[in-house]
Scaffold this active site. Structure first.
Site, PDB file in Angstrom:
ATOM      1  N   ASN A 176       0.836  -1.178   0.000  1.00 42.88           N
ATOM      2  CA  ASN A 176       0.000   0.000   0.000  1.00 42.88           C
ATOM      3  C   ASN A 176       0.881   1.242   0.000  1.00 42.88           C
ATOM      4  OD1 ASN A 176      -1.843   2.000   0.559  1.00 42.88           O
ATOM      5  ND2 ASN A 176      -3.143   0.563   1.619  1.00 42.88           N
ATOM      6  N   ASP A 177       0.999   1.813  -1.187  1.00 42.79           N
ATOM      7  CA  ASP A 177       1.849   2.994  -1.376  1.00 42.79           C
ATOM      8  C   ASP A 177       1.591   4.085  -0.357  1.00 42.79           C
ATOM      9  OD1 ASP A 177       3.323   2.395  -3.611  1.00 42.79           O
ATOM     10  OD2 ASP A 177       1.687   2.898  -4.980  1.00 42.79           O
ATOM     11  N   CYS A 178       0.397   4.094   0.170  1.00 39.69           N
ATOM     12  CA  CYS A 178      -0.020   5.238   0.984  1.00 39.69           C
ATOM     13  C   CYS A 178      -0.016   4.940   2.476  1.00 39.69           C
ATOM     14  CB  CYS A 178      -1.399   5.699   0.538  1.00 39.69           C
ATOM     15  SG  CYS A 178      -1.367   6.183  -1.178  1.00 39.69           S
TER      16      CYS A 178
END
Ligand code: IFM
Length: 790
Positions: A478-480
């Site tokens: 999850n990049d975020c």
């Protein structure tokens, strides 16, 4: 409400109402030359690199939403009325204008009927030539003779897409257009610093070009648009030659049609100059026969790719997606990673390490050789310490331009995907030789592929936090979720557990017992940390923040539960037990909706810096409590591993694009390919609306989840496992599959109406023990009968 339908026979999606809520696009081209085209003929082309080799322009996120593109206009010389074969850009009233767009495998066609004139435009890219072919057919269905001018128009991009969008003071003074009068070919050249020294041409192969323009601003005119270009109103192009400015290729061809008569025209837009390649291709495609032959090659290409797997289940939409569109999308993500679409403007081209590692799963059964090459490319982007470059461009890497990330840009998961990808390749192909291949690291030194894998495991081992879980670093999948400064990720730890298990299985299989033992000890230690610190009572926490607070826990003020740490607890193999089941029950209770499972709940409403960018999205959008389709595929796998076939199938159905065809006004994106996310239930208005179609890891994993875990046909080092987990109401299903060059016709029957369990397997009439078909037992063609039962 729908805007079209699936034509299964022709393997096309047919758009019958061109006023789609978003651009519904197709990807044409398979290797160096690619074009993206919408249902209104808009979009852009690029050669090798969407960043540096952008051939034609597209104005992203603009209004009107879909411009420019490749347009063919017809002008009736008597009445001066004109229209475009695609509904836009002229956009005649739809009560008088019949418009159909067919997106097929490697081609798109537009058909229109207006004022007794039937016309069509088919666009495709040959499999091995850097050009696009526009095949136009016009038929006069009226009782009178008609005289037409056919105008074509496309706007060139100044190759370097970023400068083209931003640096007008410079880039607008670089193009040099020309016209090869003798052969009637528009010549586009520009001196840049790009690796390709680009040139392009445009021509009509079978008719005289009456007039042309190469300067957009002259052809269109300053106060017009593509809907009403000045030259068309004028009845003739102006012969403009753009030296600097905005280059375009516009031509006028004249045709007369007797009642009932049909004519065809062929236009080419290609890479090369007007005096060499342009001339050569013009000759090559002078006849419609040569164009049709080239088109057959495109059809053959796709047939060859898609015929390695086919299924027949009781669900028509599942069949449609798995046999055609899901596979087609998998090839597209494999080819273009996340670099070029209508929402990925191409500024970041090349390969995303984690994305491309996953993308191989959906195509490895079909193009194993290409996958092997891709794996080697990926391994070259791994650093000797074991982690990987998050993103890289093989074209420039091979010129020695490495984009080695600073330590704060190291992701906790990138390198671990190699442990999913390489074993998947070997299980599919039986090609163990890849393990001995020596591949250089991105920084220094080289090692065998086997040692690259070990190095990836070592990096993660050396990057654990206070609780013995993997550090979150810049982000995990999850990049975020950006758990910097000592924050730990449960999900990365679960991926690590899976990676260790994959490696142990491989090492044991090839007799590297010492290695297997070493990593078993690592795995035990990891499991201890997971047991101790990740269970939260009803579900697994998502991690630990730098402050020591839990992420995704009943104690959390916002977002108490996350999807990934539940599905991967099971998928990793770490919790195939009561805890795993309870966690998946919590998914059902808190995260599931009729459009799929939301990624976290309740949504973040306030920004929390130590959690990261996920908290910056409004509730229900993108990474914050949206239905992130990629993550939903792992829910299917987890349920299948738990043997809960009804749930696995229900989840699969919930976000299957084809199921959204009849609610397309809500879903809004293409119903034939997966989107990255569907707006979640906490959004005040747009629950069920899909965004970011095409280039998403959902494609590869949805295919894997459905074929390997619901249908349960799963490659193993020794052969093929048959382990279905289906809805108990199914009577059975069939799969035709190629495995290591052998054909298998697998027929599964489910007489006792159960979800999971195989009672008997006959291979070519002989019963085998267990549910793994050893590869040595297979002939060239095989009949496999499977009976489900306890
Ligand atoms: O995993 C990422 C992917 O690499 C890019 N798109 C978003 C996903 C989830 O953050």
């Amino acid at each position: 409400m729908n805007f079209g339908y699936f034509d299964e026979q022709r393997k096309e999606y047919v758009i019958t109402n061109p006023k789609t809520p978003t651009s519904w696009v197709n990807y044409l081209g398979t290797s160096d030359y690619c074009l993206i085209i919408s249902n209104n003929a808009s979009g852009y082309s690029f050669y090798k690199s969407p960043k540096l080799g952008r051939v034609t322009r597209f104005r992203f996120n603009s209004i009107p939403m879909d411009r420019p593109g490749r347009y063919v206009y017809l002008k009736d010389e008597k009445t001066n009325d004109f229209w475009s074969i695609s509904w836009q850009p002229v956009g005649k009233p739809l009560d008088k204008f019949l418009s159909i767009c067919r997106h097929g495998l490697g081609y798109t066609t537009f058909e229109s009927k207006y004022n007794s004139i039937t016309s069509s435009l088919k666009i495709f890219v040959p499999v091995d030539k850097p050009l696009e072919i526009w095949e136009v057919k016009i038929k006069n269905d009226s009782n009178e003779k008609k005289e037409f001018s056919v105008f074509t128009y496309t706007e060139f991009c100044l190759w370097n897409s970023m400068l083209d969008m931003m640096d007008f003071q410079y880039i607008l003074y670089t193009c040099r257009m020309g016209y090869n009068k003798e052969d009637e070919i528009i010549d586009y050249s520009i001196k840049l610093w790009s690796p390709y020294e680009p040139k392009a041409f445009f021509t009509c192969t079978n008719k005289k070009i009456e007039s042309f323009d190469t300067d957009r601003d002259v052809f269109v005119g300053p106060y017009n648009s593509e809907s009403n270009p000045e030259a068309i109103k004028n009845g003739k192009c102006f012969g403009s030659i753009a030296i600097g400015g905005n280059p375009c290729a516009a031509t006028q061809v004249k045709i007369d049609l007797q009642p009932g008569q049909e004519e065809y025209l062929v236009f080419l837009l290609g890479i090369g100059n007007a005096y060499e390649e342009g001339r050569e291709y013009k000759k090559m495609f002078a006849s419609i026969d040569s164009v049709e032959k080239e088109f057959e090659k495109v059809q053959e290409y796709w047939k060859e790719r898609l015929n390695k797997f086919e299924c027949k289940t009781q669900d028509e939409k599942m069949n449609l997606m798995l046999n055609i569109w899901n596979q087609y999308q998998c090839h597209t993500t494999f080819n273009w990673s996340r670099s070029a679409s209508f929402i990925e403007a191409g500024g970041r081209d090349g390969l995303g390490f984690r994305d491309s590692s996953q993308d191989i799963l959906g195509v490895v059964h079909s193009i194993p050789q290409e996958v092997r090459r891709r794996l080697i490319e990926l391994l070259k982007a791994q650093l000797s310490e074991g982690y990987a470059m998050h993103h890289f461009q093989p074209l420039t890497m091979s010129q020695g331009k490495h984009n080695i990330p600073p330590r704060e840009r190291i992701y906790s998961d990138d390198h671990l995907w190699l442990l999913i990808a390489v074993p998947a390749y070997i299980k599919e192909t039986g090609d163990f030789s890849i393990l001995d291949e020596i591949v250089e690291y991105a920084d220094s030194g080289s090692a065998s592929v086997y040692d690259h894998l070990k190095q990836a495991l070592e990096f993660s081992w050396n990057n654990r936090g206070k609780h013995g879980l993997l550090l979150g670093l810049a982000a995990d999948w999850n990049d975020c979720i950006n758990l910097k400064d000592g924050g730990e990720s449960t999900w990365s730890t679960q991926l690590y557990y899976k990676a260790l298990s994959e490696f142990i299985e491989l090492a044991e299989y090839i007799g590297k017992t010492e290695d297997a033992e070493k990593y078993k000890a690592y795995r035990e230690e990891i499991k201890k940390a997971m047991d101790e610190y990740t269970w939260d009572g009803e579900w697994f926490v998502r991690g630990y923040l730098a402050s020591g607070k839990k992420l995704g826990s009943k104690e959390s003020e916002q977002s108490k539960i996350f999807l990934n740490s539940q599905s991967w607890a099971v998928f990793s193999g770490a919790f195939l037990d009561e805890k795993g089941k309870t966690a998946m029950d919590s998914v059902k209770k808190y995260l599931a909706t009729e459009h799929g499972c939301v990624k976290n709940w309740p949504a973040y409403v306030d920004y929390i810096i130590e959690v990261g960018a996920i908290t910056s999205f409004p509730p229900g959008l993108k990474e914050n409590a949206a239905i992130f389709c990629h993550a939903n595929t792992w829910v299917i796998i987890a349920e299948a591993l738990l043997g809960r076939g009804e749930y696995a199938f229900e989840y699969y159905m919930s976000f299957l694009p084809a199921n959204k065809n009849e609610i397309a006004e809500i879903y809004t994106a293409e119903p034939y390919v997966y989107s990255q996310f569907i707006t979640g239930k906490e959004h005040p208005y747009y629950f069920g609306r899909a965004r970011n179609p095409w280039l998403t890891g959902t494609a590869t994993w949805a295919f894997t989840a459905a074929t390997q875990y619901i249908l349960g046909v799963r490659p193993h080092y020794k052969g093929l496992i048959i382990d279905p987990c289906i809805p108990s109401c199914w009577d059975g299903f069939e799969v035709e599959r190629v495995f290591r060059g052998r054909k298998l016709s697998i027929k599964v029957s489910n007489p006792d109406h159960i979800s999971k369990g195989v009672k008997k397997i006959l291979v070519n009439g002989k019963e085998i023990v267990g549910n793994l078909i050893p590869v040595e037992l297979l002939d060239e063609k095989n009949v496999v009968e499977v009976v489900m039962g306890k």
